[in-house]
Write a protein that holds these residues in place. Structure first.
Motif, PDB file in Angstrom:
ATOM      1  N   CYS A  19      -4.059  17.444 -27.921  1.00 13.38           N
ATOM      2  CA  CYS A  19      -4.616  16.701 -26.815  1.00 13.38           C
ATOM      3  C   CYS A  19      -3.237  15.933 -25.974  1.00 13.38           C
ATOM      4  O   CYS A  19      -2.752  15.220 -26.633  1.00 13.38           O
ATOM      5  CB  CYS A  19      -5.596  15.940 -26.923  1.00 13.38           C
ATOM      6  N   PRO A  20      -3.316  16.190 -24.606  1.00 15.57           N
ATOM      7  CA  PRO A  20      -2.226  15.502 -23.904  1.00 15.57           C
ATOM      8  C   PRO A  20      -2.583  14.107 -23.638  1.00 15.57           C
ATOM      9  O   PRO A  20      -3.669  13.692 -23.786  1.00 15.57           O
ATOM     10  CB  PRO A  20      -2.225  16.178 -22.563  1.00 15.57           C
ATOM     11  N   LEU A  57     -14.480   8.623 -17.004  1.00 12.87           N
ATOM     12  CA  LEU A  57     -14.878   9.710 -17.776  1.00 12.87           C
ATOM     13  C   LEU A  57     -14.008  11.293 -17.435  1.00 12.87           C
ATOM     14  O   LEU A  57     -14.402  12.338 -17.720  1.00 12.87           O
ATOM     15  CB  LEU A  57     -16.399  10.155 -17.194  1.00 12.87           C
ATOM     16  N   ARG A  58     -12.988  10.901 -16.915  1.00 20.11           N
ATOM     17  CA  ARG A  58     -11.856  11.920 -16.647  1.00 20.11           C
ATOM     18  C   ARG A  58     -11.100  12.243 -17.840  1.00 20.11           C
ATOM     19  O   ARG A  58     -10.261  11.134 -18.192  1.00 20.11           O
ATOM     20  CB  ARG A  58     -11.174  11.732 -15.557  1.00 20.11           C
ATOM     21  N   ALA A  59     -11.408  13.291 -18.780  1.00 21.32           N
ATOM     22  CA  ALA A  59     -10.804  13.450 -19.974  1.00 21.32           C
ATOM     23  C   ALA A  59      -9.387  13.987 -19.846  1.00 21.32           C
ATOM     24  O   ALA A  59      -9.146  14.602 -18.461  1.00 21.32           O
ATOM     25  CB  ALA A  59     -11.688  14.277 -20.806  1.00 21.32           C
ATOM     26  N   PRO A  60      -8.556  14.061 -20.686  1.00 22.16           N
ATOM     27  CA  PRO A  60      -7.242  14.185 -20.386  1.00 22.16           C
ATOM     28  C   PRO A  60      -6.912  15.734 -20.259  1.00 22.16           C
ATOM     29  O   PRO A  60      -5.958  16.317 -19.464  1.00 22.16           O
ATOM     30  CB  PRO A  60      -6.576  13.990 -21.861  1.00 22.16           C
ATOM     31  N   ASN A  61      -7.895  16.848 -20.778  1.00 25.01           N
ATOM     32  CA  ASN A  61      -7.906  18.142 -20.616  1.00 25.01           C
ATOM     33  C   ASN A  61      -9.134  18.761 -20.603  1.00 25.01           C
ATOM     34  O   ASN A  61     -10.149  17.995 -20.943  1.00 25.01           O
ATOM     35  CB  ASN A  61      -6.776  18.828 -21.309  1.00 25.01           C
ATOM     36  N   LEU A  68     -16.498  15.636 -24.526  1.00 28.43           N
ATOM     37  CA  LEU A  68     -17.164  14.515 -23.934  1.00 28.43           C
ATOM     38  C   LEU A  68     -18.338  14.710 -23.191  1.00 28.43           C
ATOM     39  O   LEU A  68     -19.396  14.144 -23.437  1.00 28.43           O
ATOM     40  CB  LEU A  68     -16.032  13.949 -23.047  1.00 28.43           C
ATOM     41  N   ASN A  69     -18.368  15.722 -22.199  1.00 28.21           N
ATOM     42  CA  ASN A  69     -19.758  16.515 -21.732  1.00 28.21           C
ATOM     43  C   ASN A  69     -20.586  16.879 -22.637  1.00 28.21           C
ATOM     44  O   ASN A  69     -21.918  16.335 -22.339  1.00 28.21           O
ATOM     45  CB  ASN A  69     -19.398  17.418 -20.715  1.00 28.21           C
ATOM     46  N   TYR A  93      -9.527  14.372 -31.806  1.00 20.68           N
ATOM     47  CA  TYR A  93      -8.597  15.209 -30.948  1.00 20.68           C
ATOM     48  C   TYR A  93      -7.742  14.144 -29.904  1.00 20.68           C
ATOM     49  O   TYR A  93      -6.632  14.761 -29.903  1.00 20.68           O
ATOM     50  CB  TYR A  93      -9.665  16.401 -30.231  1.00 20.68           C
ATOM     51  N   CYS A  94      -8.342  13.512 -29.362  1.00 15.38           N
ATOM     52  CA  CYS A  94      -7.508  12.739 -28.420  1.00 15.38           C
ATOM     53  C   CYS A  94      -7.432  11.313 -28.732  1.00 15.38           C
ATOM     54  O   CYS A  94      -8.327  10.294 -28.031  1.00 15.38           O
ATOM     55  CB  CYS A  94      -8.595  12.660 -26.936  1.00 15.38           C
ATOM     56  N   PRO A  95      -6.879  10.749 -29.645  1.00 17.84           N
ATOM     57  CA  PRO A  95      -6.568   9.352 -30.220  1.00 17.84           C
ATOM     58  C   PRO A  95      -6.149   8.390 -29.242  1.00 17.84           C
ATOM     59  O   PRO A  95      -6.146   7.204 -29.726  1.00 17.84           O
ATOM     60  CB  PRO A  95      -5.927   9.497 -31.492  1.00 17.84           C
ATOM     61  N   THR A  96      -5.661   9.069 -28.038  1.00 19.13           N
ATOM     62  CA  THR A  96      -5.079   7.837 -27.075  1.00 19.13           C
ATOM     63  C   THR A  96      -6.157   7.671 -25.849  1.00 19.13           C
ATOM     64  O   THR A  96      -5.753   7.207 -24.907  1.00 19.13           O
ATOM     65  CB  THR A  96      -3.816   8.249 -26.762  1.00 19.13           C
ATOM     66  N   TYR A  97      -7.262   8.578 -25.974  1.00 21.08           N
ATOM     67  CA  TYR A  97      -8.367   8.515 -24.820  1.00 21.08           C
ATOM     68  C   TYR A  97      -9.276   7.417 -24.953  1.00 21.08           C
ATOM     69  O   TYR A  97     -10.015   7.727 -25.940  1.00 21.08           O
ATOM     70  CB  TYR A  97      -8.802   9.876 -24.550  1.00 21.08           C
TER      71      TYR A  97
END
Length: 184
Positions: A19-20, A57-61, A68-69, A93-97
């Motif tokens: 995940c970016p 609610l804008r996920a990184p990718n 999320l959705n 997956y996205c531990p910084t989100y």
């Protein structure tokens, strides 16, 4: 054959690649915070609040957005166990989100597991200190844990960036987070 199908399904999963890092939306949010502070009525405040939510609610990718959705759909249909699985996937997956942790905290809150909610809210706020939904969620969680002074302080912090939160009424005279010494 079963092992082959499982491996193929796992590879097709949207969370295989890294995940970016989430985009820095601080300038956009600061503009929305300023607009919320300047709003002159509840309707305008709610409209700005909705715009804030669009940012969080804008996920990184795309892969993260899909997870999320899916979690939000499950949550909205009261499938809390399914939503929790999706938000677990998102947090892993996205531990910084921050929103992944905020949404997982909300599921814990709805299930009245306030201790777990607080852990996730603290993580969300560590990642995004001005995440107003995590701030207000943390205030509600602390209130449910009977930690009223901390809850009040947290809610006041959230209201600095969005004075139109519905939770503001908890601070009104007679409310559960009203300042001490004020009676109905």
């Amino acid at each position: 054959m079963k092992k082959l199908l499982f491996a193929a399904a796992f590879v097709a999963s949207p969370v295989i690649a890294d995940c970016p890092a989430p985009e820095d939306h601080s300038m956009e949010l600061e503009g929305l915070f300023d607009a919320a502070r300047a709003a002159t009525n509840d309707r305008a405040g709610r409209e700005i609040s909705g715009k804030m939510w669009q940012v969080w609610l804008r996920a990184p990718n795309e892969a993260a957005q899909e997870v999320l959705n899916n979690g939000l759909k499950r949550r909205d249909s009261y499938d809390f166990a399914g939503a929790l699985k999706e938000f677990d996937r998102l947090a892993s997956y996205c531990p910084t989100y921050a929103e992944g942790f905020n949404q997982r905290a909300y599921i814990h809150f709805l299930r009245e597991d306030y201790a777990k909610a607080l852990v996730d809210l603290d993580k969300a706020l560590m990642l995004s200190p001005t995440h107003v939904p995590a701030q207000s969620g943390r205030a509600l969680t602390l209130m449910n844990l009977g930690r009223i002074d901390e809850a009040r302080a947290q809610l006041l912090e959230a209201l600095k960036n969005n004075p139109w939160l519905s939770e503001r009424f908890l601070l009104a005279d007679g409310g559960p987070l009203a300042l001490p010494g004020k009676d109905i």
